[in-house]
Design a protein around this motif. Structure first.
Motif, mmCIF file in Angstrom:
data_model
loop_
_atom_site.group_PDB
_atom_site.id
_atom_site.type_symbol
_atom_site.label_atom_id
_atom_site.label_comp_id
_atom_site.label_asym_id
_atom_site.label_seq_id
_atom_site.Cartn_x
_atom_site.Cartn_y
_atom_site.Cartn_z
ATOM 1 N N LEU A 31 -28.559 6.826 -26.502
ATOM 2 C CA LEU A 31 -27.970 6.875 -25.161
ATOM 3 C C LEU A 31 -28.781 7.768 -24.236
ATOM 4 C CD1 LEU A 31 -24.212 7.005 -26.157
ATOM 5 C CD2 LEU A 31 -25.418 5.137 -25.053
ATOM 6 N N TYR B 164 -29.583 -1.354 -32.233
ATOM 7 C CA TYR B 164 -30.624 -0.329 -32.091
ATOM 8 C C TYR B 164 -30.507 0.717 -33.186
ATOM 9 C CZ TYR B 164 -31.663 -2.127 -27.401
ATOM 10 O OH TYR B 164 -32.025 -2.906 -26.340
ATOM 11 N N GLN B 165 -29.240 1.066 -33.513
ATOM 12 C CA GLN B 165 -29.065 2.072 -34.557
ATOM 13 C C GLN B 165 -29.589 1.585 -35.896
ATOM 14 O OE1 GLN B 165 -24.811 3.071 -34.013
ATOM 15 N NE2 GLN B 165 -25.445 5.130 -34.443
ATOM 16 N N LEU C 43 -25.065 0.385 -22.085
ATOM 17 C CA LEU C 43 -25.481 -0.407 -23.232
ATOM 18 C C LEU C 43 -24.259 -0.990 -23.915
ATOM 19 C CD1 LEU C 43 -28.220 1.678 -25.062
ATOM 20 C CD2 LEU C 43 -28.513 -0.447 -23.846
ATOM 21 N N LEU D 177 -26.037 -1.478 -29.087
ATOM 22 C CA LEU D 177 -26.175 -0.096 -29.564
ATOM 23 C C LEU D 177 -26.266 -0.058 -31.081
ATOM 24 C CD1 LEU D 177 -26.294 2.685 -28.348
ATOM 25 C CD2 LEU D 177 -23.846 2.861 -28.598
ATOM 26 N N LYS E 14 -21.889 -2.429 -26.990
ATOM 27 C CA LYS E 14 -21.692 -1.863 -28.321
ATOM 28 C C LYS E 14 -22.533 -2.573 -29.371
ATOM 29 C CE LYS E 14 -17.613 -1.187 -30.213
ATOM 30 N NZ LYS E 14 -16.190 -0.908 -30.420
ATOM 31 N N HIS F 19 -31.796 5.919 -23.189
ATOM 32 C CA HIS F 19 -31.462 4.933 -22.167
ATOM 33 C C HIS F 19 -31.335 5.581 -20.800
ATOM 34 C CE1 HIS F 19 -29.934 1.240 -20.525
ATOM 35 N NE2 HIS F 19 -28.805 1.792 -20.168
ATOM 36 N N LYS G 109 -26.827 7.621 -32.316
ATOM 37 C CA LYS G 109 -26.244 7.033 -31.117
ATOM 38 C C LYS G 109 -26.533 7.907 -29.895
ATOM 39 C CE LYS G 109 -21.739 6.629 -30.340
ATOM 40 N NZ LYS G 109 -20.350 6.119 -30.326
#
Lengths: 542, 189
Positions: B28, B16-17, B8, B13, B10, B31, B24
């Motif tokens: 992950l 998404y956060q 993924l 990520l 950055k 994923h 995080k």
């Protein structure tokens, strides 16, 4: 739209709280991000990213996070609540150890690093178990502390330090317990449904985190039974078996051994009775078990404390250290018996249930009994802090090992609970039990010791005084010489020592409670009226 | 803008956060588990949609009585077949995570329990809900009389405006008085 008015940070949080699909959330977010604000929102985003990494770091550092998730997933929230309780108690002990070690032990060690041990006493291995011998002359117990004012960088008054450290710790504990009890009570009792077996409660508390297929099947079966059963009350006379501990002690380890044996065996009898008695609900069953266990432990502690306060205090010269040693032995033997209890309660039950008597089946983790054992262990530590300031260190070690022991025993020997227990309400009851009677009892014992009993002449920080509280009196007398601290003297004489102040405070508190009660009554009426209004409105506008 | 490579980015990520309640590590891990569900060819395509059958092989969902409803609710496909993209999967985990608010959880619980997707919980929905939780075979079901009694009890408790159905606000009101709900409505990988 409302979102534009918020700051970028609040905006992001508000978008996250929307119950929409991911695509829709992304769309809203990009629509709202202005081109001119792109730079500012970039900075905000950098700050947010730092916040997220701090949050992630905190999650990895938090103790036992992974293990808790695993247990919660396999065994459900009621078993997890035991481990969360254990972690919470561990925090109390870590805090206590840090302040005791920092404020009492370190100044003494800095001032006088060599302990004054008589020449013929050396360290044998037995001390770890009995606490006597070599340990008796170290800073482990009350007797190892001096009563002088240590001259160093600053003048450190050991008497005041000892007294105030323990007093402040107890007060902070009490406050923490009251706050957590009150908030737990508010969430899980007042705002919760008062009908215990209501259908919605059962349906909505389905535990989504259970992954084990057999556990799911068993829960479904039990839910079906619970939904079918009528709500009739079946009361049974409570069988109570109380035993008192022996008072003659020949060997020093005999008393802790007998106490722990009783604490181990008698609750197993209570659990056995439980299998033969019929209760209308799981709640009542746990309630009866808890009440019996609490009475057992309270009576044991009461007898022990009576013995210490009345007999030991008169007989021995350095009696505080004696009591400290007795408590040390109780803590150690209690730990050994907890390990034994895991062996008998869980491992042997598993062997019996799977090989010898398959009818019994694999045992479940008895949350109530284990939590009560934790509460008892913590009470011993709380009583012992005054007599042995470094006892929390032993407690920390004990709880640490106990966590891993119980986790292994749980995963190897037990199955997930078949019935959906009411975890939140049990949590409230456990915290309330921890506070009253156990914490209050421990606090009263320590307060009684400090107020009524004469400190021993030969050892300890309070030697020579009539009672421990007079330390404060002596200090106030000293302060009267210094003109700058007259306000402290004034507060002591007119607030703490005057009866009128306490009388007025009590009166004011009673009036405030009455006012709040009336407000609650009014709000209940209002809720009833609003419900009626909703029904009327929906009839008029279908 | 989907998941192309096995890593993924950055930016993705952090996006998404921001948009979910997950940390995080949780993203992950999600994923990783999601890519295990994909076949070799699908791993290179962006925004792959995984069919419901494959999603239901996940151990966390396999034994859940509501697994099919959960997939239908969180799926964004036009065919309404319960298939999930990675972002739908993240949505699912976010709603079921530790830090999700009571409003989010009760909103999604309502949608999961609303079997006919009409926006209210009527007798049919409640009956299907009870059957999901008590068992699928004929021996384990409640009798018609018991079911009727139970549904009457439920409606009496929660139907405030007495219209015979439970709408979202009434459901959220009942949920707010159930202290075990937040800790039970959880799925953790």
């Amino acid at each position: 739209k409302e979102f534009v008015a918020l700051s970028t940070r609040d905006r992001i949080r508000a978008i996250r709280d929307l119950a929409m699909s991911f695509e829709e959330k992304k769309h809203i977010r990009w629509v709202l991000t202005d081109k001119q604000l792109k730079l500012i929102s970039f900075l905000v985003r950098v700050i947010l990213r730092c916040g997220y990494s701090i949050r992630s770091a905190r999650q990895t550092l938090e103790l036992w996070q992974g293990i808790m998730k695993e247990i919660g997933g396999k065994f459900g929230t009621s078993v997890l609540s035991y481990f969360l309780f254990l972690k919470w108690l561990l925090m109390f002990n870590i805090f206590s150890f840090l302040i005791n070690f920092g404020f009492i032990t370190i100044p003494l060690l800095v001032y006088d690093p060599s302990p004054n041990i008589p020449p013929n006493v050396s360290f044998r291995g037995l001390e770890i178990l009995t606490g006597a011998g070599y340990f008796n002359y170290t800073v482990m117990y009350y007797g190892g502390y001096s009563n002088e004012t240590l001259i160093g960088l600053v003048d450190y008054n050991m008497q005041l330090a000892y007294f105030f450290t323990i007093a402040v710790y107890m007060v902070l504990c009490g406050i923490a317990l009251i706050f957590s009890m009150a908030s737990s009570f508010k969430e899980n009792y007042v705002l919760a449904d008062t009908v215990s077996n209501s259908a919605w409660q059962l349906l909505c508390s389905w535990d989504f985190s259970i992954t084990n297929e057999r556990a799911v099947r068993q829960r479904k079966n039990n839910l079906r039974v619970q939904l079918k059963v009528n709500k009739t009350c079946v009361t049974n006379p409570l069988l109570s078996v109380k035993t008192k501990s022996g008072e003659r002690e020949a060997e020093t380890l005999l008393v802790p051994f007998v106490v722990s044996l009783m604490n181990l065996v008698v609750p197993l009898f209570y659990s056995l009775f439980n299998k033969f008695e019929h209760y209308s609900s799981l709640g009542r069953q746990i309630y009866a078990l808890v009440v019996r266990n609490v009475l057992l432990k309270m009576s044991i502690l009461a007898v022990l404390c009576y013995y210490w306060m009345n007999v030991v205090a008169e007989k021995f010269s350095c009696w505080e250290s004696m009591v400290g040693q007795a408590l040390y032995r109780l803590v150690i033997v209690d730990f050994l018996f907890l390990m034994l209890g895991s062996f008998f309660g869980e491992f042997l039950s598993n062997v019996i249930g799977t090989r010898l008597l398959p009818r019994l089946g694999v045992p479940e983790f008895d949350v109530a009994r284990n939590v009560l054992e934790l509460i008892y262990a913590q009470t011993l530590a709380w009583i012992g802090i005054y007599f042995s300031p470094l006892l929390p260190a032993i407690q920390i070690l004990k709880f640490f090992i106990l966590f891993y022991l119980k986790k292994v025993s749980l995963t190897q020997n037990c199955q997930p609970p078949r019935r959906t227990g009411r975890a939140a309400q049990m949590q409230t009851i456990f915290i309330a039990l921890l506070f009253f009677p156990f914490f209050v009892g421990a606090l009263s014992i320590v307060a009684y010791t400090a107020w009524r009993l004469t400190p021993s002449e030969q050892c300890g920080p309070f030697r020579g005084l009539n009672n421990t509280f007079s330390v404060v009196g002596v200090w106030i007398d000293d302060l009267q010489e210094i003109p700058a601290s007259q306000w402290v003297v004034w507060i002591y004489q007119n607030v703490i020592r005057s009866e009128i102040f306490y009388f007025l405070i009590t009166l004011i508190i009673i009036v405030i409670i009455y006012i709040f009660w009336q407000v609650t009554q009014g709000r209940k009426q209002l809720i009833g009226q609003l419900r009626q209004q909703i029904v009327n409105v929906s009839v008029l506008h279908p | 803008m989907g998941t192309t490579a096995s890593q993924l980015g950055k930016d993705l990520l952090s996006e998404y956060q921001e948009l979910t309640f997950l940390t995080k590590q949780e993203i992950l891990l999600a994923h990783k588990r999601f890519t295990e569900l994909l076949t070799k060819d699908e791993k290179d395509l962006p925004n792959t949609r995984v069919s419901m059958e494959r999603v239901l092989t996940l151990p966390e969902l396999k034994s859940n009585p509501f697994r099919k409803r959960i997939c239908y609710v969180f799926s964004t496909s036009e065919q309404k077949d319960g298939s999930l993209t990675f972002e739908d999967f993240l949505d699912l985990l976010s709603a079921f995570s530790d830090s999700a608010t009571l409003e989010i959880k009760s909103h999604y619980a309502f949608r999961i329990f609303d079997f006919d997707d009409d926006g209210t919980l009527d007798c049919g929905d409640l009956e299907k809900l009870v059957n999901c939780l008590t068992g699928e075979t004929d021996e384990t079901r409640l009798t018609t009389e018991e079911m009727r009694q139970l549904i009457n009890n439920i409606l009496e408790e929660s139907d405030i405006d007495k219209d015979g159905t439970v709408n979202l606000s009434e459901f959220q009101h009942v949920i707010s008085r159930s202290p075990d709900f937040v800790s039970s409505f959880k799925i953790v990988l």
